[in-house]
Design an enzyme around this catalytic site. Structure first.
Site, PDB file in Angstrom:
ATOM      1  N   CYS A 106      -8.927   2.090   3.943  1.00 22.92           N
ATOM      2  CA  CYS A 106      -7.661   2.127   4.683  1.00 22.92           C
ATOM      3  C   CYS A 106      -7.109   3.535   4.863  1.00 22.92           C
ATOM      4  CB  CYS A 106      -6.625   1.217   4.035  1.00 22.92           C
ATOM      5  SG  CYS A 106      -6.147   1.667   2.350  1.00 22.92           S
ATOM      6  N   HIS A 138      -2.232  -0.216  -0.276  1.00 21.98           N
ATOM      7  CA  HIS A 138      -2.887  -0.325   1.030  1.00 21.98           C
ATOM      8  C   HIS A 138      -1.990   0.350   2.059  1.00 21.98           C
ATOM      9  CE1 HIS A 138      -5.607  -2.070   3.972  1.00 21.98           C
ATOM     10  NE2 HIS A 138      -4.570  -2.498   4.664  1.00 21.98           N
ATOM     11  N   HIS A 182      -5.013  -1.408  10.690  1.00 27.11           N
ATOM     12  CA  HIS A 182      -5.492  -1.016   9.359  1.00 27.11           C
ATOM     13  C   HIS A 182      -6.939  -1.433   9.154  1.00 27.11           C
ATOM     14  CE1 HIS A 182      -4.939  -5.133   7.348  1.00 27.11           C
ATOM     15  NE2 HIS A 182      -4.536  -5.293   8.585  1.00 27.11           N
TER      16      HIS A 182
END
Length: 156
Positions: A66, A117, A129
């Protein structure tokens, strides 16, 4: 002769007193202030990377995590250098409330006790993402999973 040496040295010293001009690379840094353009560039990145699998530590189309995806997106689409890790990225720019999100803002999630994240806000509750389950994709902040895990947002 002594006079010529003094003149030469003074010219040389004067010439060195200023920095050389920056090279013109033809790439203008994007300010992220044009929401429509920013959204378009993020959707372009999605088209190019959709479905690329998640790989911890990865930074290519064979697998990407990510924070590397965020870093690469900002480099490729906005000519901006961001830090490599989620932990570093959460400290850049300025804090922004969830209700004030704009295209290009970074959105962060606490997905576990110590795991984090990051994604990039597009618009209308959507963010881009690299997900661990489906790779590069667009998700909704209103999704029950992401809504529960939402942590903070930063405007780089």
């Amino acid at each position: 002769m002594k006079f010529l040496i003094i003149v030469f040295l003074s010219v040389l010293l004067t010439a060195c007193s200023s920095a050389p001009p920056e090279p013109n690379t033809g790439v203008k840094q994007h300010s992220l202030s044009n929401a429509t353009q920013t959204k378009s560039q993020l959707l372009q990145m999605h088209r190019e990377w959709k479905g690329v699998p998640y790989r911890l530590g990865g930074n290519s189309k064979s697998g990407i995590d990510c924070s590397a995806f965020v870093q690469l997106t900002f480099k490729n689409q906005f000519s901006r250098q961001l830090p490599r890790t989620t932990d570093q990225q959460k400290n850049i720019g300025k804090s922004v409330s969830k209700g004030q999100l704009r295209p290009g803002d970074l959105v962060f999630f606490k997905t576990g006790w110590s795991s984090r994240h990051v994604g990039i806000y597009i618009a209308d509750g959507q963010f881009l993402h690299a997900s661990t389950s489906q790779g590069v994709m667009i998700s909704s902040l209103h999704n029950s999973y992401w809504k529960q895990k939402y942590w903070l947002a930063r405007r780089p």
